[in-house]
Motif scaffolding. Structure first.
Motif, PDB file in Angstrom:
ATOM      1  N   ASP A  44      50.093  32.084  32.008  1.00  0.00           N
ATOM      2  CA  ASP A  44      50.352  31.906  33.434  1.00  0.00           C
ATOM      3  C   ASP A  44      51.568  32.745  33.818  1.00  0.00           C
ATOM      4  N   CYS A  61      47.536  35.356  34.015  1.00  0.00           N
ATOM      5  CA  CYS A  61      46.283  34.678  34.361  1.00  0.00           C
ATOM      6  C   CYS A  61      45.872  35.089  35.774  1.00  0.00           C
ATOM      7  N   ALA A  62      44.670  35.637  35.903  1.00  0.00           N
ATOM      8  CA  ALA A  62      44.202  36.110  37.211  1.00  0.00           C
ATOM      9  C   ALA A  62      44.098  34.959  38.207  1.00  0.00           C
ATOM     10  N   ASN A  63      43.669  33.792  37.735  1.00  0.00           N
ATOM     11  CA  ASN A  63      43.525  32.663  38.651  1.00  0.00           C
ATOM     12  C   ASN A  63      44.880  32.154  39.134  1.00  0.00           C
ATOM     13  N   HIS A  64      45.860  32.134  38.242  1.00  0.00           N
ATOM     14  CA  HIS A  64      47.178  31.683  38.649  1.00  0.00           C
ATOM     15  C   HIS A  64      47.773  32.640  39.671  1.00  0.00           C
ATOM     16  N   SER A 187      37.440  32.540  41.649  1.00  0.00           N
ATOM     17  CA  SER A 187      38.249  31.686  40.792  1.00  0.00           C
ATOM     18  C   SER A 187      37.387  30.919  39.800  1.00  0.00           C
ATOM     19  N   GLU A 191      36.899  31.878  35.211  1.00  0.00           N
ATOM     20  CA  GLU A 191      37.261  30.921  34.178  1.00  0.00           C
ATOM     21  C   GLU A 191      36.203  30.825  33.086  1.00  0.00           C
ATOM     22  N   THR A 440      41.598  34.734  32.559  1.00  0.00           N
ATOM     23  CA  THR A 440      42.487  33.626  32.933  1.00  0.00           C
ATOM     24  C   THR A 440      42.918  32.853  31.691  1.00  0.00           C
ATOM     25  N   SER A 441      43.881  31.984  31.875  1.00  0.00           N
ATOM     26  CA  SER A 441      44.322  31.096  30.799  1.00  0.00           C
ATOM     27  C   SER A 441      43.713  29.707  30.960  1.00  0.00           C
ATOM     28  N   ALA A 442      42.608  29.617  31.696  1.00  0.00           N
ATOM     29  CA  ALA A 442      42.023  28.306  32.011  1.00  0.00           C
ATOM     30  C   ALA A 442      41.601  27.555  30.752  1.00  0.00           C
TER      31      ALA A 442
END
Length: 468
Positions: A44, A61-64, A187, A191, A440-442
């Protein structure tokens, strides 16, 4: 890969501590030189993680990163009061004894009268912005039942009365669902754990930038209707401007060149996206990215082919080069005037155009999660393609790859590389490194959540081996 899980309840989560326990974890997996042996590390955007992993290739992380941009919209002073009301209204129903179930006047009864399937409203979680979009989407689906509830309950509880939407709130809520839908969709699929995702980051982020541009039309995902910029409320327009500016800053203006090269190279190694013909890419970016790709291939990967990847007599010959697919007709979008010309993108490939148009009724909300859905949702932004600009200079094995036509969007790219690894033995090794890096780091975050539930207050004496 999970190198280890270390309880940290008695330690401060400083960058120094993270670096220390990370080195210990690498050692336990026989990785003695993580800077050289690890292709990339995903985390993140926390300052402690950035400091702890400051050496080597670190990918946020792309989502973060996207979540930070979306907050520029959801926390904008002109739309935040509407989201706060929605949060309060949902909270009332989810904590009320009779809000849903009261005979004839409860929300479930109103849903039945309005022809909406019985459902409970989604409460958002502050740390997960996509839940805010889900909450707003649920409210849109239940707009008629909630209006009926207001009419049937002349003496409704204060929790509902002080949070019920005005006409302007409903417009802001519903338009926000449409504005944020492409980002929620991206998003979700970024993931994914069963398919490569790093190759989807730039097509997704550039597409999101284009779809929230001030001159772009907004597609309502529940009925396919395109909203013109003049159809939007001023509050939504102003919040969308802040969202667009933040996305541009994070994904174009301030994106470090090493990360940009990583993302572009991973995208080119996706045989569906190798021509970089998605909305938002400039001709200059396309030429530069193909140059980066070819330079890295020549410098690092154009070496002797491992024996197991060498072709043997009787192996299938590589597919011959084909002319580019038919090009779209039309003109570039209006917002490109006065700026660097947008690299044209083609009409959606056959895998997209074959998709049926949205058929969801007004009283349903399409789900998120498909890259095909995302590309279909932004297909109205695809400008005209200059055929000459789409032909990169080509050479060697990497040139033959670039010379091949893009495969349909529905193609499983892992299967494609497995089938073609002997056609492109050196390039397939490069693809393994790049496409194995998650966007991502999901997955790690989910693991942390599970570990947190296992290592609770009643299990504080659990040893590290037992926890793992």
């Amino acid at each position: 890969m999970v190198a280890g899980a270390v309880p940290c309840s008695s330690n401060r989560h400083t960058g120094e501590f993270i670096a220390e326990i990370s080195d210990e974890a690498w050692s336990s997996t026989s990785i003695s030189r993580p800077i050289e042996e690890l292709f990339a590390r995903v985390s993140d955007n926390g300052s402690n993680m950035i400091k702890g992993w400051e050496e080597g290739v670190q990918k946020p992380c792309a989502n973060h990163t996207m979540e930070l941009s979306v907050k520029a919209y959801t926390q904008h002073a002109e739309v935040a009061p509407t989201f706060d009301k929605g949060r309060g209204m949902v909270g009332y129903f989810n904590s009320s004894v009779v809000g849903y179930s009261e005979k004839d006047v409860g929300l479930h009864a109103c849903q039945k009268s309005a022809g909406v399937p019985e459902n409970t409203l989604t409460q958002d979680v502050p740390t997960r912005w996509r839940s805010t979009h889900s909450m707003a989407a649920d409210l849109r689906v239940n707009q008629e039942p909630l209006l009926l509830y207001d009419v049937r309950n002349q003496k409704a509880a204060e929790g509902f009365v002080k949070n019920r939407y005005s006409l302007e709130d409903w417009q802001i809520n519903n338009q926000s669902v449409a504005v944020l839908y492409p980002l929620a969709n991206a998003s979700q699929y970024l993931e994914g754990k069963t398919y490569p995702t790093i190759n989807l980051v730039l097509p997704s982020m550039y597409g999101c930038i284009e779809v929230v541009n001030e001159d772009a039309q907004i597609k309502q995902p529940w009925n396919g209707q395109l909203l013109q910029p003049t159809d939007l409320r001023p509050e939504v327009i102003n919040a969308k401007k802040d969202l667009h500016a933040d996305l541009v800053q994070r994904w174009k203006t301030d994106l470090p060149e090493p990360l940009k090269r990583l993302y572009f190279t991973a995208t080119i190694l996706d045989p569906r996206q190798k021509s970089l013909l998605f909305p938002g890419v400039t001709a200059t970016e396309r030429i530069t990215a193909h140059s980066w790709f070819l330079s890295e291939f020549e410098a690092l990967w154009d070496k002797e082919v491992p024996p197991y990847l060498q072709k043997k007599p009787g192996d299938r010959a590589p597919a011959p080069a084909q002319p580019p697919p038919a090009l779209a007709t039309g003109t570039s979008t209006a917002h490109s005037k006065g700026k660097e010309a947008q690299a044209p993108a083609p009409a959606p490939p056959s895998a997209l155009t074959a998709l049926a148009p949205p058929s969801a009724s007004h009283n349903s909300q399409p789900g998120c999660g498909s890259f095909l859905d995302f590309m279909d949702n932004i297909s109205h932004l695809s400008p005209h393609l200059d055929e000459e600009a789409a032909q990169p200079k080509e050479k060697l094995e990497a040139e033959r790859y670039l010379d091949m036509p893009a495969v349909p969007m529905k193609t499983d790219i892992l299967e494609w590389w497995a089938t073609h690894e002997k056609d492109f033995p050196k390039l397939s090794l490069m693809a393994r490194n790049y496409l194995g890096c998650p966007a991502t780091s999901a997955s790690a975050e989910r693991l942390f959540s599970i570990a947190g539930r296992v290592y609770d207050d009643l299990r504080q004496n659990m040893g590290e081996d037992m926890l793992e």
